[in-house]
Design a protein around this motif. Structure first.
Motif, mmCIF file in Angstrom:
data_model
loop_
_atom_site.group_PDB
_atom_site.id
_atom_site.type_symbol
_atom_site.label_atom_id
_atom_site.label_comp_id
_atom_site.label_asym_id
_atom_site.label_seq_id
_atom_site.Cartn_x
_atom_site.Cartn_y
_atom_site.Cartn_z
ATOM 1 N N LEU A 1 0.807 -1.215 0.000
ATOM 2 C CA LEU A 1 0.000 0.000 0.000
ATOM 3 C C LEU A 1 0.849 1.278 0.000
ATOM 4 O O LEU A 1 0.330 2.370 0.212
ATOM 5 C CB LEU A 1 -0.927 0.018 1.225
ATOM 6 N N LYS A 2 2.137 1.128 -0.257
ATOM 7 C CA LYS A 2 3.050 2.278 -0.133
ATOM 8 C C LYS A 2 2.693 3.426 -1.086
ATOM 9 O O LYS A 2 2.922 4.595 -0.766
ATOM 10 C CB LYS A 2 4.489 1.840 -0.366
ATOM 11 N N ASP A 3 2.110 3.100 -2.248
ATOM 12 C CA ASP A 3 1.753 4.155 -3.200
ATOM 13 C C ASP A 3 0.613 5.045 -2.698
ATOM 14 O O ASP A 3 0.398 6.138 -3.229
ATOM 15 C CB ASP A 3 1.345 3.543 -4.546
ATOM 16 N N PHE A 4 -0.114 4.575 -1.689
ATOM 17 C CA PHE A 4 -1.265 5.326 -1.181
ATOM 18 C C PHE A 4 -1.024 5.863 0.225
ATOM 19 O O PHE A 4 -1.935 6.440 0.828
ATOM 20 C CB PHE A 4 -2.509 4.424 -1.172
ATOM 21 N N LYS A 5 0.187 5.692 0.735
ATOM 22 C CA LYS A 5 0.473 6.057 2.125
ATOM 23 C C LYS A 5 0.176 7.522 2.402
ATOM 24 O O LYS A 5 -0.424 7.866 3.424
ATOM 25 C CB LYS A 5 1.922 5.732 2.471
ATOM 26 N N GLU A 6 0.610 8.397 1.497
ATOM 27 C CA GLU A 6 0.422 9.835 1.732
ATOM 28 C C GLU A 6 -1.060 10.189 1.840
ATOM 29 O O GLU A 6 -1.461 10.956 2.726
ATOM 30 C CB GLU A 6 1.077 10.626 0.600
ATOM 31 N N GLN A 7 -1.889 9.632 0.950
ATOM 32 C CA GLN A 7 -3.329 9.905 1.013
ATOM 33 C C GLN A 7 -3.954 9.306 2.275
ATOM 34 O O GLN A 7 -4.787 9.936 2.924
ATOM 35 C CB GLN A 7 -4.025 9.320 -0.216
ATOM 36 N N LEU A 8 -3.520 8.097 2.621
ATOM 37 C CA LEU A 8 -4.121 7.409 3.762
ATOM 38 C C LEU A 8 -3.754 8.059 5.091
ATOM 39 O O LEU A 8 -4.536 8.026 6.035
ATOM 40 C CB LEU A 8 -3.694 5.940 3.768
ATOM 41 N N GLN A 9 -2.576 8.669 5.168
ATOM 42 C CA GLN A 9 -2.153 9.298 6.429
ATOM 43 C C GLN A 9 -3.122 10.381 6.872
ATOM 44 O O GLN A 9 -3.299 10.615 8.064
ATOM 45 C CB GLN A 9 -0.746 9.881 6.272
ATOM 46 N N GLY A 10 -3.751 11.045 5.903
ATOM 47 C CA GLY A 10 -4.686 12.106 6.251
ATOM 48 C C GLY A 10 -6.091 11.613 6.538
ATOM 49 O O GLY A 10 -6.975 12.425 6.826
ATOM 50 N N LEU A 11 -6.281 10.281 6.468
ATOM 51 C CA LEU A 11 -7.628 9.738 6.634
ATOM 52 C C LEU A 11 -7.753 8.710 7.750
ATOM 53 O O LEU A 11 -8.762 8.660 8.444
ATOM 54 C CB LEU A 11 -8.094 9.086 5.319
ATOM 55 N N ILE A 12 -6.727 7.887 7.895
ATOM 56 C CA ILE A 12 -6.777 6.839 8.905
ATOM 57 C C ILE A 12 -6.963 7.475 10.286
ATOM 58 O O ILE A 12 -6.257 8.407 10.663
ATOM 59 C CB ILE A 12 -5.491 5.987 8.897
ATOM 60 N N ASP A 13 -7.923 6.979 11.029
ATOM 61 C CA ASP A 13 -8.238 7.454 12.384
ATOM 62 C C ASP A 13 -8.798 8.872 12.419
ATOM 63 O O ASP A 13 -8.846 9.498 13.477
ATOM 64 C CB ASP A 13 -7.005 7.368 13.305
ATOM 65 N N GLN A 14 -9.228 9.378 11.260
ATOM 66 C CA GLN A 14 -9.883 10.679 11.209
ATOM 67 C C GLN A 14 -11.401 10.477 11.265
ATOM 68 O O GLN A 14 -11.898 9.357 11.127
ATOM 69 C CB GLN A 14 -9.490 11.428 9.928
ATOM 70 N N PRO A 15 -12.184 11.542 11.486
ATOM 71 C CA PRO A 15 -13.640 11.392 11.599
ATOM 72 C C PRO A 15 -14.255 10.675 10.403
ATOM 73 O O PRO A 15 -13.780 10.790 9.275
ATOM 74 C CB PRO A 15 -14.129 12.842 11.689
#
Length: 345
Positions: free
Chosen positions: A31-45
């Motif tokens: 999932l490394k190609d999506f890490k930057e996008q996911l960092q702003g979403l995981i555990d967010q509202p």
């Protein structure tokens, strides 16, 4: 045109599944190609909006990495009301399945939003009801599959030991994995390549009660949902929505939409629809003819006979098509058909 956006609850549900398998969605190599996008979403509202393409990408990568064609059905085993945000909590605190369906229709924009959104509709049969919506494009196939599976599993979670009383599940697209995976999960009649997506429920199941019902809390959640919907931009006017539905029906079904059908799709009475169109200086009849002419212009550029075009546009015959086209454009069908050839010289 505003692209479809989905609630972050879909990403959270997917992440919950990975964590149940001891996979960290932020550090997994596949999932490394999506890490930057996911960092702003995981555990967010859960009510943060997410691009649909991100969901498609991470599900495809996960399915390939785990070699798990039935991934969607495994993911939804983790479903909880919070994954659908306010709407999920409303469902869990409702008094019956019938009430839940009403809130899904009313507040679906809290979960899936955008001008491409096709509203859920309800169709009554003698012994069942159908919650259905139209097919759009293939890129929405995964979202539709995940949404159907999530609604069914959430219903099972809310009802606990009571059966959901599914009669059938309809998919507008063909299955991309073995049908046995669908059969195992839904345990009901399945229909693919249908005109629409649908969950059909036995009428006896509409009054099934939830032990978690809480009328006072539900009223607070309804007010919160109404506030969130009101704060969102208006997607389409009644006129724009009507034009799109008429055009889509001509393209997909080769039939003219009736005013009764249009009013039902728009969740309006026929009288209210007529009034709203009149306020915009038009009428249902004018809109229908305008969309027929637009569709006719496209078909005239193809190697299709005039009789075939008349049939596709739901005219009684070629003469009726010719009269309608001349009245709308001032030109004959043959004049228009010759025009592109003259322009190419």
């Amino acid at each position: 045109m505003q692209e479809i956006k989905i609630s972050n609850g879909y990403i959270q549900l997917w992440a919950s599944y990975l964590r149940s398998r001891q996979i960290d969605p932020l550090h997994a190599d596949f999932l490394k190609d999506f890490k930057e996008q996911l960092q702003g979403l995981i555990d967010q509202p859960f009510d943060i909006q997410v691009p649909l393409q991100l969901l498609n990408n991470v599900l495809l990568s996960t399915r390939q990495h785990l070699d798990c064609p039935q991934l969607i059905f495994e993911i939804v085993q983790e479903i909880r009301p919070e994954h659908f945000g306010v709407l999920g909590y409303m469902a869990s605190k409702s008094s019956s399945i019938s009430e839940i369906i009403g809130y899904i229709i009313r507040f679906q924009r809290l979960v899936v939003d955008g001008s491409d959104l096709i509203p859920f509709q309800l169709r009554q049969h003698e012994q069942s009801v159908e919650l259905y919506w139209a097919f759009l494009e293939e890129r929405y196939n995964v979202l539709n599959e995940l949404t159907i599976a999530a609604m069914v599993q959430l219903g099972r979670f809310i009802l606990q030991e009571q059966p959901l009383l599914l009669r059938s599940i309809h998919f507008a697209h063909r299955p991309e994995i073995a049908v046995i995976h669908f059969q195992k999960f839904y345990a009901t009649e399945l229909k693919f390549s249908q005109p629409h997506y649908a969950l059909e429920l036995d009428v006896q199941g509409l009054n099934l009660k939830s032990d978690q019902a809480d009328p006072m809390l539900l009223q607070l959640l309804i007010r919160q949902a109404e506030g969130e919907i009101a704060a969102r931009p208006q997607l389409e006017s009644t006129l724009q929505h009507a034009q799109r539905l008429i055009a889509d029906h001509l393209r997909m079904h080769q039939q003219a939409l009736k005013i009764e059908q249009l009013a039902e799709h728009l969740l309006l009475s026929i009288r209210t629809l007529q009034r709203k169109l009149a306020e915009q200086g038009t009428s249902f009849k004018k809109l229908l003819e305008q969309e027929r002419v637009k569709r006719c212009d496209l078909l005239l550029q193809q190697e299709i006979s005039l009789s075939e075009i008349a049939e596709q546009l739901d005219y009684s015959d070629q003469s009726a098509l010719a009269r309608a086209y001349k009245a709308a454009t001032g030109r004959t069908l043959l004049q228009h058909r010759k025009q592109p050839k003259q322009d190419q010289r």
